[in-house]
Design a protein around this motif. Structure first.
Motif, PDB file in Angstrom:
ATOM      1  N   GLU A  17       0.712  -1.276   0.011  1.00 48.38           N
ATOM      2  CA  GLU A  17      -0.020  -0.025  -0.173  1.00 48.38           C
ATOM      3  C   GLU A  17       0.863   1.381  -0.045  1.00 48.38           C
ATOM      4  N   LEU A  18       2.030   1.098   0.714  1.00 50.25           N
ATOM      5  CA  LEU A  18       2.800   2.373   0.796  1.00 50.25           C
ATOM      6  C   LEU A  18       3.579   2.492  -0.732  1.00 50.25           C
ATOM      7  N   LEU A  19       3.864   1.545  -1.273  1.00 50.85           N
ATOM      8  CA  LEU A  19       4.447   1.713  -2.781  1.00 50.85           C
ATOM      9  C   LEU A  19       3.466   2.051  -3.651  1.00 50.85           C
ATOM     10  N   ALA A  20       2.287   1.942  -3.442  1.00 50.52           N
ATOM     11  CA  ALA A  20       1.218   2.289  -4.328  1.00 50.52           C
ATOM     12  C   ALA A  20       0.959   3.937  -4.002  1.00 50.52           C
ATOM     13  N   LYS A  21       1.067   4.328  -2.717  1.00 45.61           N
ATOM     14  CA  LYS A  21       0.703   5.642  -2.390  1.00 45.61           C
ATOM     15  C   LYS A  21       1.805   6.620  -2.516  1.00 45.61           C
ATOM     16  N   THR A  22       3.214   6.159  -2.739  1.00 51.73           N
ATOM     17  CA  THR A  22       4.415   6.922  -2.861  1.00 51.73           C
ATOM     18  C   THR A  22       5.060   6.762  -3.841  1.00 51.73           C
ATOM     19  N   GLY A  23       4.962   5.653  -4.715  1.00 52.29           N
ATOM     20  CA  GLY A  23       5.731   5.847  -5.989  1.00 52.29           C
ATOM     21  C   GLY A  23       7.264   5.253  -5.710  1.00 52.29           C
ATOM     22  N   MET A  24       7.414   5.157  -4.375  1.00 56.31           N
ATOM     23  CA  MET A  24       8.801   4.901  -4.067  1.00 56.31           C
ATOM     24  C   MET A  24       9.205   3.572  -4.610  1.00 56.31           C
ATOM     25  N   ARG A  25      10.649   3.373  -4.586  1.00 53.33           N
ATOM     26  CA  ARG A  25      11.272   2.026  -5.225  1.00 53.33           C
ATOM     27  C   ARG A  25      10.845   0.934  -4.018  1.00 53.33           C
ATOM     28  N   ARG A  26      10.663  -0.159  -4.377  1.00 53.04           N
ATOM     29  CA  ARG A  26      10.694  -1.283  -3.291  1.00 53.04           C
ATOM     30  C   ARG A  26      11.759  -1.393  -2.337  1.00 53.04           C
ATOM     31  N   ALA A  27      12.988  -1.270  -2.818  1.00 54.29           N
ATOM     32  CA  ALA A  27      13.823  -1.330  -1.844  1.00 54.29           C
ATOM     33  C   ALA A  27      13.995  -0.100  -0.662  1.00 54.29           C
ATOM     34  N   GLU A  28      13.431   1.021  -1.322  1.00 55.00           N
ATOM     35  CA  GLU A  28      13.385   2.320  -0.533  1.00 55.00           C
ATOM     36  C   GLU A  28      12.225   2.008   0.429  1.00 55.00           C
ATOM     37  N   VAL A  29      11.226   1.598   0.264  1.00 54.33           N
ATOM     38  CA  VAL A  29      10.249   1.218   1.138  1.00 54.33           C
ATOM     39  C   VAL A  29      10.681   0.162   2.278  1.00 54.33           C
ATOM     40  N   CYS A  30      11.304  -0.836   1.800  1.00 49.94           N
ATOM     41  CA  CYS A  30      11.908  -1.888   2.518  1.00 49.94           C
ATOM     42  C   CYS A  30      13.016  -1.510   3.702  1.00 49.94           C
ATOM     43  N   LYS A  31      13.601  -0.479   3.201  1.00 50.71           N
ATOM     44  CA  LYS A  31      14.667   0.064   4.080  1.00 50.71           C
ATOM     45  C   LYS A  31      14.250   1.291   4.889  1.00 50.71           C
ATOM     46  N   LEU A  32      12.909   1.780   4.778  1.00 51.21           N
ATOM     47  CA  LEU A  32      12.343   2.988   5.603  1.00 51.21           C
ATOM     48  C   LEU A  32      12.316   2.634   7.058  1.00 51.21           C
ATOM     49  N   ARG A  33      13.025   3.467   7.673  1.00 50.12           N
ATOM     50  CA  ARG A  33      12.791   3.452   9.102  1.00 50.12           C
ATOM     51  C   ARG A  33      12.260   4.773   9.722  1.00 50.12           C
ATOM     52  N   TRP A  34      11.799   4.526  10.797  1.00 50.30           N
ATOM     53  CA  TRP A  34      10.864   5.568  11.445  1.00 50.30           C
ATOM     54  C   TRP A  34      11.472   6.871  11.496  1.00 50.30           C
ATOM     55  N   ALA A  35      12.874   6.679  11.897  1.00 51.34           N
ATOM     56  CA  ALA A  35      13.552   7.971  12.215  1.00 51.34           C
ATOM     57  C   ALA A  35      13.796   8.859  10.820  1.00 51.34           C
ATOM     58  N   ASP A  36      13.416   8.162   9.618  1.00 50.71           N
ATOM     59  CA  ASP A  36      13.221   8.649   8.281  1.00 50.71           C
ATOM     60  C   ASP A  36      12.103   9.458   7.932  1.00 50.71           C
ATOM     61  N   VAL A  37      11.192   9.320   8.544  1.00 53.16           N
ATOM     62  CA  VAL A  37       9.781   9.637   8.507  1.00 53.16           C
ATOM     63  C   VAL A  37       9.390  10.976   9.106  1.00 53.16           C
ATOM     64  N   ASP A  38       8.945  12.012   8.322  1.00 51.78           N
ATOM     65  CA  ASP A  38       8.781  13.449   8.961  1.00 51.78           C
ATOM     66  C   ASP A  38       7.146  13.545   8.677  1.00 51.78           C
ATOM     67  N   LEU A  39       6.431  13.044   9.572  1.00 55.68           N
ATOM     68  CA  LEU A  39       5.082  13.219   9.232  1.00 55.68           C
ATOM     69  C   LEU A  39       4.295  14.525   9.368  1.00 55.68           C
ATOM     70  N   VAL A  40       5.104  15.383  10.206  1.00 58.18           N
ATOM     71  CA  VAL A  40       4.989  16.697  10.363  1.00 58.18           C
ATOM     72  C   VAL A  40       4.781  17.532   9.002  1.00 58.18           C
ATOM     73  N   ARG A  41       6.289  17.331   8.367  1.00 58.22           N
ATOM     74  CA  ARG A  41       6.302  18.048   7.082  1.00 58.22           C
ATOM     75  C   ARG A  41       5.720  17.171   5.706  1.00 58.22           C
ATOM     76  N   GLY A  42       5.595  16.069   6.010  1.00 60.98           N
ATOM     77  CA  GLY A  42       5.010  15.128   4.978  1.00 60.98           C
ATOM     78  C   GLY A  42       6.248  14.581   4.342  1.00 60.98           C
ATOM     79  N   LEU A  43       7.351  14.241   4.825  1.00 57.60           N
ATOM     80  CA  LEU A  43       8.698  13.729   4.066  1.00 57.60           C
ATOM     81  C   LEU A  43       9.033  12.483   4.447  1.00 57.60           C
ATOM     82  N   ALA A  44       9.502  11.716   3.416  1.00 60.19           N
ATOM     83  CA  ALA A  44      10.270  10.806   3.829  1.00 60.19           C
ATOM     84  C   ALA A  44      11.842  10.896   3.318  1.00 60.19           C
ATOM     85  N   ILE A  45      12.772  10.882   4.423  1.00 60.63           N
ATOM     86  CA  ILE A  45      14.127  11.279   4.234  1.00 60.63           C
ATOM     87  C   ILE A  45      14.866   9.972   3.763  1.00 60.63           C
TER      88      ILE A  45
END
Length: 168
Positions: free
Chosen positions: A100-128
């Motif tokens: 679902e995250l892949l479908a909603k972001t267009g990120m690459r599979r490896a980027e979603v699989c490696k995504l950490r909570w520390a890399d998510v800024d929900l306030v600014r709406g960014l994945a770093i």
């Protein structure tokens, strides 16, 4: 025996491959001139006259609304997403979340699989993304992606797994 000027057989140095080889040869000859290896004052780089093959622009495939609906239907809508998928008895929640995250972001599979909570800024709406195929980057998150991540965070926090070291 191929005629001069005839296109090469398919699969043998046509299109993007031939254009890249031509660029390397052109740059190599120009380097030779700059280094004094080719010193004839009348010499001209023959690669300049060679026509490049036309290349198709990369078309980015996007799922239609109908395809997304079919995907979500296959994954199931019940809590835990326990609906059968292609012969399996159920799909684990984290796999459904990743799809679902892949479908909603267009990120690459490896980027979603490696995504950490520390890399998510929900306030600014960014994945770093500190490391991705194209290097470090920031990816904007849609409202739907932010809502999904909030739901995942609430679910994982309830189980005590939300930490900077854990994957999303």
């Amino acid at each position: 025996h191929a005629a001069i000027g005839a296109p090469p057989p398919r699969g043998l140095g046509h299109g993007p491959e031939a254009n890249r080889a031509l660029a390397v040869l052109r740059a190599s000859l120009e380097w030779g001139v700059r280094q004094g290896i080719i010193s004839d004052p009348l010499w001209r780089n023959p690669c300049v006259r060679v026509r490049k093959f036309a290349e198709r622009s990369k078309v980015r495939e996007v799922l239609s609304s109908r395809q997304l609906a079919a995907l979500y239907s296959e994954l199931g809508e019940a809590p835990g997403r326990r609906k059968g998928v292609k012969g399996s008895s159920w799909v684990p929640q984290h796999v459904c979340d990743a799809i679902e995250l892949l479908a909603k972001t267009g990120m690459r599979r490896a980027e979603v699989c490696k995504l950490r909570w520390a890399d998510v800024d929900l306030v600014r709406g960014l994945a770093i993304l500190p490391t991705s195929k194209t290097g470090a980057s920031e990816r904007p998150l849609s409202r739907a992606a932010c809502q999904l991540l909030k739901t995942i965070a609430e679910r994982t926090l309830a189980r005590g797994h939300l930490a900077a070291e854990t994957p999303v």
